[in-house]
Design a protein around this motif. Structure first.
Motif, PDB file in Angstrom:
ATOM      1  N   LYS A 153       0.654  -1.082   0.028  1.00  0.00           N
ATOM      2  CA  LYS A 153       0.040   0.213   0.048  1.00  0.00           C
ATOM      3  C   LYS A 153       0.971   1.302   0.038  1.00  0.00           C
ATOM      4  CE  LYS A 153      -2.229   1.550   3.660  1.00  0.00           C
ATOM      5  NZ  LYS A 153      -3.039   1.872   4.687  1.00  0.00           N
ATOM      6  N   GLU A 154       1.799   1.407   1.043  1.00  0.00           N
ATOM      7  CA  GLU A 154       2.909   2.406   0.935  1.00  0.00           C
ATOM      8  C   GLU A 154       3.645   2.466  -0.111  1.00  0.00           C
ATOM      9  OE1 GLU A 154       5.080   1.682   4.373  1.00  0.00           O
ATOM     10  OE2 GLU A 154       3.201   1.981   5.678  1.00  0.00           O
ATOM     11  N   GLN A 155       4.140   1.601  -0.792  1.00  0.00           N
ATOM     12  CA  GLN A 155       4.978   1.612  -2.121  1.00  0.00           C
ATOM     13  C   GLN A 155       4.215   2.103  -3.285  1.00  0.00           C
ATOM     14  OE1 GLN A 155       7.598  -1.586  -2.469  1.00  0.00           O
ATOM     15  NE2 GLN A 155       9.151  -1.354  -0.704  1.00  0.00           N
ATOM     16  N   LEU A 156       2.975   1.590  -3.193  1.00  0.00           N
ATOM     17  CA  LEU A 156       2.408   2.116  -4.390  1.00  0.00           C
ATOM     18  C   LEU A 156       1.382   3.095  -4.232  1.00  0.00           C
ATOM     19  CD1 LEU A 156       1.481  -1.556  -5.566  1.00  0.00           C
ATOM     20  CD2 LEU A 156       3.130   0.051  -6.616  1.00  0.00           C
ATOM     21  N   SER A 157       1.295   3.842  -3.046  1.00  0.00           N
ATOM     22  CA  SER A 157       0.389   4.792  -2.755  1.00  0.00           C
ATOM     23  C   SER A 157      -0.804   4.700  -2.998  1.00  0.00           C
ATOM     24  CB  SER A 157       1.026   6.118  -3.512  1.00  0.00           C
ATOM     25  OG  SER A 157       2.422   6.566  -3.287  1.00  0.00           O
ATOM     26  N   LEU A 158      -1.427   3.630  -2.784  1.00  0.00           N
ATOM     27  CA  LEU A 158      -2.655   3.208  -2.630  1.00  0.00           C
ATOM     28  C   LEU A 158      -3.523   3.452  -1.436  1.00  0.00           C
ATOM     29  CD1 LEU A 158      -2.054  -0.180  -4.669  1.00  0.00           C
ATOM     30  CD2 LEU A 158      -2.715   1.960  -5.703  1.00  0.00           C
ATOM     31  N   THR A 159      -4.822   3.404  -1.727  1.00  0.00           N
ATOM     32  CA  THR A 159      -5.918   3.064  -0.641  1.00  0.00           C
ATOM     33  C   THR A 159      -6.129   1.719  -0.224  1.00  0.00           C
ATOM     34  OG1 THR A 159      -7.590   2.934  -1.849  1.00  0.00           O
ATOM     35  CG2 THR A 159      -7.189   5.272  -1.199  1.00  0.00           C
ATOM     36  N   ASP A 160      -6.722   1.400   0.925  1.00  0.00           N
ATOM     37  CA  ASP A 160      -6.665  -0.011   1.255  1.00  0.00           C
ATOM     38  C   ASP A 160      -7.871  -0.759   0.504  1.00  0.00           C
ATOM     39  OD1 ASP A 160      -5.417   0.558   3.693  1.00  0.00           O
ATOM     40  OD2 ASP A 160      -6.937   0.157   5.077  1.00  0.00           O
ATOM     41  N   GLY A 161      -8.786  -0.079  -0.172  1.00  0.00           N
ATOM     42  CA  GLY A 161      -9.778  -0.501  -0.986  1.00  0.00           C
ATOM     43  C   GLY A 161      -9.226  -0.788  -2.163  1.00  0.00           C
ATOM     44  N   ASN A 162      -8.334   0.211  -2.951  1.00  0.00           N
ATOM     45  CA  ASN A 162      -7.778  -0.082  -4.088  1.00  0.00           C
ATOM     46  C   ASN A 162      -6.910  -1.101  -4.104  1.00  0.00           C
ATOM     47  OD1 ASN A 162      -7.203   0.434  -6.807  1.00  0.00           O
ATOM     48  ND2 ASN A 162      -6.436   2.593  -6.347  1.00  0.00           N
ATOM     49  N   LEU A 163      -5.931  -1.188  -3.184  1.00  0.00           N
ATOM     50  CA  LEU A 163      -5.180  -2.515  -3.043  1.00  0.00           C
ATOM     51  C   LEU A 163      -5.828  -3.801  -2.975  1.00  0.00           C
ATOM     52  CD1 LEU A 163      -2.322  -3.806  -3.097  1.00  0.00           C
ATOM     53  CD2 LEU A 163      -2.351  -3.001  -0.710  1.00  0.00           C
ATOM     54  N   ALA A 164      -6.759  -3.921  -2.307  1.00  0.00           N
ATOM     55  CA  ALA A 164      -7.437  -4.894  -2.104  1.00  0.00           C
ATOM     56  C   ALA A 164      -8.414  -5.444  -3.224  1.00  0.00           C
ATOM     57  CB  ALA A 164      -8.765  -4.670  -0.833  1.00  0.00           C
ATOM     58  N   SER A 165      -8.995  -4.424  -3.915  1.00  0.00           N
ATOM     59  CA  SER A 165      -9.564  -4.786  -5.031  1.00  0.00           C
ATOM     60  C   SER A 165      -8.699  -5.477  -6.232  1.00  0.00           C
ATOM     61  CB  SER A 165     -10.497  -3.751  -5.713  1.00  0.00           C
ATOM     62  OG  SER A 165      -9.604  -2.698  -6.114  1.00  0.00           O
ATOM     63  N   HIS A 166      -7.504  -4.766  -6.372  1.00  0.00           N
ATOM     64  CA  HIS A 166      -6.585  -5.040  -7.265  1.00  0.00           C
ATOM     65  C   HIS A 166      -6.077  -6.482  -7.105  1.00  0.00           C
ATOM     66  CE1 HIS A 166      -7.087  -1.812 -10.266  1.00  0.00           C
ATOM     67  NE2 HIS A 166      -7.107  -1.209  -9.425  1.00  0.00           N
ATOM     68  N   SER A 167      -5.589  -6.830  -5.840  1.00  0.00           N
ATOM     69  CA  SER A 167      -5.099  -7.894  -5.498  1.00  0.00           C
ATOM     70  C   SER A 167      -5.721  -9.000  -5.340  1.00  0.00           C
ATOM     71  CB  SER A 167      -4.379  -7.622  -4.143  1.00  0.00           C
ATOM     72  OG  SER A 167      -5.408  -7.503  -3.122  1.00  0.00           O
ATOM     73  N   ARG A 168      -7.357  -8.698  -5.315  1.00  0.00           N
ATOM     74  CA  ARG A 168      -8.176  -9.928  -5.475  1.00  0.00           C
ATOM     75  C   ARG A 168      -8.345 -10.329  -6.934  1.00  0.00           C
ATOM     76  NH1 ARG A 168     -12.401  -7.301  -3.925  1.00  0.00           N
ATOM     77  NH2 ARG A 168     -11.732  -7.216  -1.747  1.00  0.00           N
ATOM     78  N   ALA A 169      -8.233  -9.359  -7.921  1.00  0.00           N
ATOM     79  CA  ALA A 169      -8.180  -9.640  -9.203  1.00  0.00           C
ATOM     80  C   ALA A 169      -7.060 -10.627  -9.756  1.00  0.00           C
ATOM     81  CB  ALA A 169      -8.267  -8.552 -10.017  1.00  0.00           C
ATOM     82  N   LEU A 170      -5.780 -10.546  -9.158  1.00  0.00           N
ATOM     83  CA  LEU A 170      -4.633 -11.359  -9.248  1.00  0.00           C
ATOM     84  C   LEU A 170      -4.833 -12.426  -8.810  1.00  0.00           C
ATOM     85  CD1 LEU A 170      -2.100  -8.366  -9.123  1.00  0.00           C
ATOM     86  CD2 LEU A 170      -2.689  -9.415 -11.219  1.00  0.00           C
ATOM     87  N   GLU A 171      -5.324 -12.336  -7.426  1.00  0.00           N
ATOM     88  CA  GLU A 171      -5.480 -13.759  -6.910  1.00  0.00           C
ATOM     89  C   GLU A 171      -6.405 -14.563  -7.568  1.00  0.00           C
ATOM     90  OE1 GLU A 171      -6.075 -13.972  -2.222  1.00  0.00           O
ATOM     91  OE2 GLU A 171      -6.376 -11.839  -2.779  1.00  0.00           O
TER      92      GLU A 171
END
Length: 99
Positions: A36-54
Motif C-alpha cells: 500500500k505504501e510503496q504504490l501509494s494506494l488506498t486499502d480498498g484500491n489495493l484490496a480490489s486489484h490484489s483480489r483480481a490477481l488472486e
C-alpha cells in the motif's frame, strides 16, 4: 510486431496490478501495508486489484493475526511469475521492433 501483442497480458495493463506484480516478483513476500505504501494506494484500491490477481492465481494471499491485528502477506505464484515475465518480454520485443 503484431505477434508481440498476443503475449501482452491484459491483467497487467492496469498500473496498480503491474506495480503489485513488479514488487512481488522481486521479493519473496510482501505485506499489505508495505504494498500500500510503496504504490501509494488506498486499502480498498489495493484490496480490489490484489483480489483480481488472486482470482487469476497470479498471487497468493495468506491472512494471519499478530496479536489482535490482522496481517496479510502476498506472494507471486509460479504461474504469476511466468505470466509477468512473458508480458515484460512481449513489451520489450514490441519496443525493439521497427515501426
Amino acid at each position: 510486431m503484431l505477434e508481440d501483442f498476443h503475449h501482452i497480458n491484459r491483467a497487467f495493463e492496469n498500473k496498480v496490478r503491474l506495480g503489485i506484480m513488479a514488487i512481488l516478483v522481486v521479493n519473496d513476500e510482501v505485506d499489505f501495508n508495505t504494498l500500500k505504501e510503496q504504490l501509494s494506494l488506498t486499502d480498498g484500491n489495493l484490496a480490489s486489484h490484489s483480489r483480481a490477481l488472486e482470482e487469476l492465481r497470479y498471487i497468493s494471499c495468506k491472512k494471519t493475526f499478530v496479536g489482535r491485528k490482522p496481517k496479510t502477506i502476498y506472494k507471486a505464484t509460479k504461474k504469476g511469475k511466468e505470466a509477468f515475465k512473458e508480458h515484460i518480454l512481449a513489451l520489450e520485443s514490441f519496443l525493439k521492433s521497427d515501426f
